[in-house]
Design a protein around this motif. Sequence first.
Motif, PDB file in Angstrom:
ATOM      1  N   TYR A 310       0.830  -1.208   0.000  1.00 28.93           N
ATOM      2  CA  TYR A 310       0.000   0.000   0.000  1.00 28.93           C
ATOM      3  C   TYR A 310       0.865   1.258   0.000  1.00 28.93           C
ATOM      4  O   TYR A 310       0.510   2.271  -0.614  1.00 28.93           O
ATOM      5  CB  TYR A 310      -0.884  -0.047   1.234  1.00 28.93           C
ATOM      6  N   ASN A 311       1.992   1.192   0.684  1.00 29.99           N
ATOM      7  CA  ASN A 311       2.920   2.323   0.722  1.00 29.99           C
ATOM      8  C   ASN A 311       3.642   2.492  -0.601  1.00 29.99           C
ATOM      9  O   ASN A 311       3.782   3.615  -1.124  1.00 29.99           O
ATOM     10  CB  ASN A 311       3.915   2.116   1.868  1.00 29.99           C
ATOM     11  N   LEU A 312       4.091   1.391  -1.164  1.00 36.03           N
ATOM     12  CA  LEU A 312       4.880   1.460  -2.396  1.00 36.03           C
ATOM     13  C   LEU A 312       4.016   1.712  -3.624  1.00 36.03           C
ATOM     14  O   LEU A 312       4.459   2.372  -4.570  1.00 36.03           O
ATOM     15  CB  LEU A 312       5.654   0.147  -2.574  1.00 36.03           C
ATOM     16  N   GLY A 313       2.784   1.225  -3.618  1.00 39.08           N
ATOM     17  CA  GLY A 313       1.938   1.325  -4.798  1.00 39.08           C
ATOM     18  C   GLY A 313       1.692   2.756  -5.252  1.00 39.08           C
ATOM     19  O   GLY A 313       1.852   3.080  -6.436  1.00 39.08           O
ATOM     20  N   TRP A 314       1.320   3.629  -4.323  1.00 40.69           N
ATOM     21  CA  TRP A 314       1.009   4.999  -4.747  1.00 40.69           C
ATOM     22  C   TRP A 314       2.259   5.749  -5.188  1.00 40.69           C
ATOM     23  O   TRP A 314       2.196   6.622  -6.066  1.00 40.69           O
ATOM     24  CB  TRP A 314       0.255   5.743  -3.644  1.00 40.69           C
ATOM     25  N   LYS A 315       3.403   5.374  -4.624  1.00 36.30           N
ATOM     26  CA  LYS A 315       4.642   6.053  -4.996  1.00 36.30           C
ATOM     27  C   LYS A 315       5.088   5.638  -6.395  1.00 36.30           C
ATOM     28  O   LYS A 315       5.496   6.489  -7.206  1.00 36.30           O
ATOM     29  CB  LYS A 315       5.722   5.762  -3.953  1.00 36.30           C
ATOM     30  N   LEU A 316       5.004   4.340  -6.704  1.00 35.74           N
ATOM     31  CA  LEU A 316       5.306   3.905  -8.074  1.00 35.74           C
ATOM     32  C   LEU A 316       4.330   4.534  -9.056  1.00 35.74           C
ATOM     33  O   LEU A 316       4.719   4.976 -10.146  1.00 35.74           O
ATOM     34  CB  LEU A 316       5.235   2.381  -8.163  1.00 35.74           C
ATOM     35  N   GLY A 317       3.061   4.593  -8.687  1.00 38.09           N
ATOM     36  CA  GLY A 317       2.073   5.214  -9.558  1.00 38.09           C
ATOM     37  C   GLY A 317       2.366   6.679  -9.803  1.00 38.09           C
ATOM     38  O   GLY A 317       2.229   7.174 -10.930  1.00 38.09           O
ATOM     39  N   ALA A 318       2.771   7.398  -8.755  1.00 42.06           N
ATOM     40  CA  ALA A 318       3.069   8.826  -8.904  1.00 42.06           C
ATOM     41  C   ALA A 318       4.236   9.048  -9.859  1.00 42.06           C
ATOM     42  O   ALA A 318       4.225   9.965 -10.692  1.00 42.06           O
ATOM     43  CB  ALA A 318       3.369   9.438  -7.544  1.00 42.06           C
ATOM     44  N   VAL A 319       5.263   8.202  -9.752  1.00 44.69           N
ATOM     45  CA  VAL A 319       6.441   8.345 -10.617  1.00 44.69           C
ATOM     46  C   VAL A 319       6.124   7.939 -12.054  1.00 44.69           C
ATOM     47  O   VAL A 319       6.519   8.616 -13.016  1.00 44.69           O
ATOM     48  CB  VAL A 319       7.612   7.512 -10.046  1.00 44.69           C
ATOM     49  N   LEU A 320       5.385   6.848 -12.217  1.00 45.08           N
ATOM     50  CA  LEU A 320       5.183   6.276 -13.551  1.00 45.08           C
ATOM     51  C   LEU A 320       4.052   6.933 -14.328  1.00 45.08           C
ATOM     52  O   LEU A 320       4.089   6.976 -15.561  1.00 45.08           O
ATOM     53  CB  LEU A 320       4.909   4.783 -13.436  1.00 45.08           C
ATOM     54  N   THR A 321       3.038   7.445 -13.650  1.00 44.50           N
ATOM     55  CA  THR A 321       1.891   8.008 -14.368  1.00 44.50           C
ATOM     56  C   THR A 321       1.694   9.497 -14.152  1.00 44.50           C
ATOM     57  O   THR A 321       1.076  10.155 -14.984  1.00 44.50           O
ATOM     58  CB  THR A 321       0.583   7.283 -13.979  1.00 44.50           C
ATOM     59  N   ASP A 322       2.205  10.038 -13.034  1.00 39.42           N
ATOM     60  CA  ASP A 322       1.977  11.452 -12.734  1.00 39.42           C
ATOM     61  C   ASP A 322       3.222  12.313 -12.897  1.00 39.42           C
ATOM     62  O   ASP A 322       3.173  13.519 -12.662  1.00 39.42           O
ATOM     63  CB  ASP A 322       1.459  11.605 -11.296  1.00 39.42           C
ATOM     64  N   GLY A 323       4.339  11.700 -13.250  1.00 40.60           N
ATOM     65  CA  GLY A 323       5.554  12.472 -13.468  1.00 40.60           C
ATOM     66  C   GLY A 323       6.241  12.954 -12.211  1.00 40.60           C
ATOM     67  O   GLY A 323       7.027  13.903 -12.254  1.00 40.60           O
ATOM     68  N   ALA A 324       5.970  12.314 -11.071  1.00 37.78           N
ATOM     69  CA  ALA A 324       6.642  12.713  -9.832  1.00 37.78           C
ATOM     70  C   ALA A 324       8.128  12.404  -9.915  1.00 37.78           C
ATOM     71  O   ALA A 324       8.565  11.498 -10.631  1.00 37.78           O
ATOM     72  CB  ALA A 324       6.014  11.997  -8.647  1.00 37.78           C
ATOM     73  N   ASP A 325       8.910  13.156  -9.156  1.00 36.43           N
ATOM     74  CA  ASP A 325      10.356  12.934  -9.110  1.00 36.43           C
ATOM     75  C   ASP A 325      10.628  11.538  -8.551  1.00 36.43           C
ATOM     76  O   ASP A 325      10.104  11.175  -7.486  1.00 36.43           O
ATOM     77  CB  ASP A 325      10.992  13.996  -8.207  1.00 36.43           C
ATOM     78  N   PRO A 326      11.452  10.734  -9.224  1.00 38.11           N
ATOM     79  CA  PRO A 326      11.753   9.387  -8.709  1.00 38.11           C
ATOM     80  C   PRO A 326      12.356   9.368  -7.314  1.00 38.11           C
ATOM     81  O   PRO A 326      12.378   8.308  -6.673  1.00 38.11           O
ATOM     82  CB  PRO A 326      12.735   8.836  -9.749  1.00 38.11           C
ATOM     83  N   VAL A 327      12.831  10.508  -6.813  1.00 42.27           N
ATOM     84  CA  VAL A 327      13.356  10.548  -5.449  1.00 42.27           C
ATOM     85  C   VAL A 327      12.271  10.147  -4.455  1.00 42.27           C
ATOM     86  O   VAL A 327      12.574   9.707  -3.337  1.00 42.27           O
ATOM     87  CB  VAL A 327      13.922  11.948  -5.127  1.00 42.27           C
ATOM     88  N   LEU A 328      11.010  10.281  -4.857  1.00 40.17           N
ATOM     89  CA  LEU A 328       9.914   9.857  -3.994  1.00 40.17           C
ATOM     90  C   LEU A 328      10.052   8.391  -3.586  1.00 40.17           C
ATOM     91  O   LEU A 328       9.689   8.002  -2.472  1.00 40.17           O
ATOM     92  CB  LEU A 328       8.580  10.071  -4.728  1.00 40.17           C
ATOM     93  N   LEU A 329      10.591   7.580  -4.461  1.00 43.44           N
ATOM     94  CA  LEU A 329      10.710   6.145  -4.185  1.00 43.44           C
ATOM     95  C   LEU A 329      11.702   5.854  -3.063  1.00 43.44           C
ATOM     96  O   LEU A 329      11.645   4.780  -2.450  1.00 43.44           O
ATOM     97  CB  LEU A 329      11.106   5.394  -5.454  1.00 43.44           C
ATOM     98  N   ASP A 330      12.603   6.781  -2.786  1.00 40.79           N
ATOM     99  CA  ASP A 330      13.530   6.588  -1.675  1.00 40.79           C
ATOM    100  C   ASP A 330      12.792   6.495  -0.344  1.00 40.79           C
ATOM    101  O   ASP A 330      13.295   5.893   0.616  1.00 40.79           O
ATOM    102  CB  ASP A 330      14.538   7.735  -1.604  1.00 40.79           C
ATOM    103  N   THR A 331      11.619   7.120  -0.277  1.00 40.46           N
ATOM    104  CA  THR A 331      10.904   7.154   0.997  1.00 40.46           C
ATOM    105  C   THR A 331      10.259   5.811   1.338  1.00 40.46           C
ATOM    106  O   THR A 331       9.823   5.626   2.474  1.00 40.46           O
ATOM    107  CB  THR A 331       9.817   8.241   0.998  1.00 40.46           C
ATOM    108  N   TYR A 332      10.187   4.889   0.383  1.00 37.04           N
ATOM    109  CA  TYR A 332       9.607   3.578   0.710  1.00 37.04           C
ATOM    110  C   TYR A 332      10.425   2.900   1.801  1.00 37.04           C
ATOM    111  O   TYR A 332       9.893   2.498   2.838  1.00 37.04           O
ATOM    112  CB  TYR A 332       9.535   2.699  -0.546  1.00 37.04           C
TER     113      TYR A 332
END
Length: 470
Positions: A310-332
């Motif tokens: 649940y934590n990782l899903g929205w972050k991958l979605g934000a990076v892959l579909t919303d153009g969020a900075d991949p640094v977001l994935l570090d927070t997982y």
Amino acid sequence: MRTTDVVIVGAGPTGLALGVDLARRGVDALVLEKADGLFPGSRGKGLQPRTMEVLEDLGVLDAILAAGGPYPVGMIWRDGERVGEHVMLDPDEFKNAAGDSAFTQPWMVPQWRTQEILFARLEELGGRVEFGRELTGLGQDEEYVTLHCASGPDLRARYVVAADGGRSAVRRALGIGMTGETVDPNPVLVSDVRITGLDRDNWHIFPPGEGDGYMAICPLAGTEDFQLVAQFPEGTEPDTSLDGIRKVAAARSHLAPEDITEVRWASEFRPRAALADRFRSGRVFLAGDAAHVHSPAGGQGLNTSVQDAYNLGWKLGAVLTDGADPVLLDTYEEERRPIAARMLGISTGVHRGEVRRGAATMQLGLGYRESPLSEDTRPPADTLRAGDRAPDARLGDVRLFDAFRGPHWTLVALGTEAPALDARSVHVVEGLPQEPYGKGLFLVRPDGYVGWAGDSAGALRSYVTRLGPR
């Protein structure tokens, strides 16, 4: 070579929950499972209140409620006689600790049924599972991970998630170690059986006798099966055959061997606790048992695993579909590894009788106050803070958890006007000040935790620009 956004290795509860979350976000994801079908056993059977909230958001709550039931009261047997009840789960303690949650106790659903429900939801959303696909190796560069399988074509993905259990092939391929301890050196047999001669109103407990370990037989809600658990002396190899299980049941209870009419699944394990040294290596993430292995006591393993997804899903979605900075994935890893370490301590404590099932095991009080995603512009106070689970409440005719449901962020404006945000994925809910929120602005993440809290529209816009939704 096929290319996809995400490959999830393992079709257990973790992998399927992540697949569901990604599918509803429009992420092209594929689940690989080395077995020819879903796991057939009951192993993880208790869903904690926080996990029930997650499953509601994922759209499977009605099916989960229909498939399961509450935990029965324990009944202690000695010499073929009932000698007293044993309350494993104190309903009042759970209810008092539930607070705003609609779920006030664990809900029993055997793991195989939980997986069937998540699998059906994944297919409903257009997701895919490929069975009989065993991973044999992987490599990665700056843009992709390449996966090699024993059968079928190789695959290429932008990200890979290892949800392939405590003996994770992905984790071993990455060279990530696990640090842990043996919780109990005594091996345990666990099996799903059909039994005659026992009622389904109690969790039947047979204390250890001379030379024997304990045995417990629990009716599995929503099924005709019982889960039989028996402990053996250190160095013993439990016999998981029908004859072996019949002998154990007859030796440790008043049951006759023929009362065990069928063994539907059986396994043995030695309780241990272990935590992966890292939850990420480049474009590959570890989740669930691949990242942390629990004693089953207290029902924390499956629940912690689903919440990894649940934590990782929205972050991958934000990076892959919303153009969020991949640094977001570090927070997982920053958010989930400390939680996993904490829950491992609780699981071990319950196993050893040092922690009581109740508030500590519900997982409603977990949060991410120390996360770089948590920003609170108000003076410190003993109240709801950024990083906390966003509580449920009613604002007029609106239930907040209904407003939160879905892959979006939610801005809750209480006693103040909601500012305009240049972010299409933010839903706005306004109302009067509401406890435990109080007055102010609260930006709630897609996984139901407060990301930002305060009363400054400018600071909120700065957060959205820096870390938030697009």
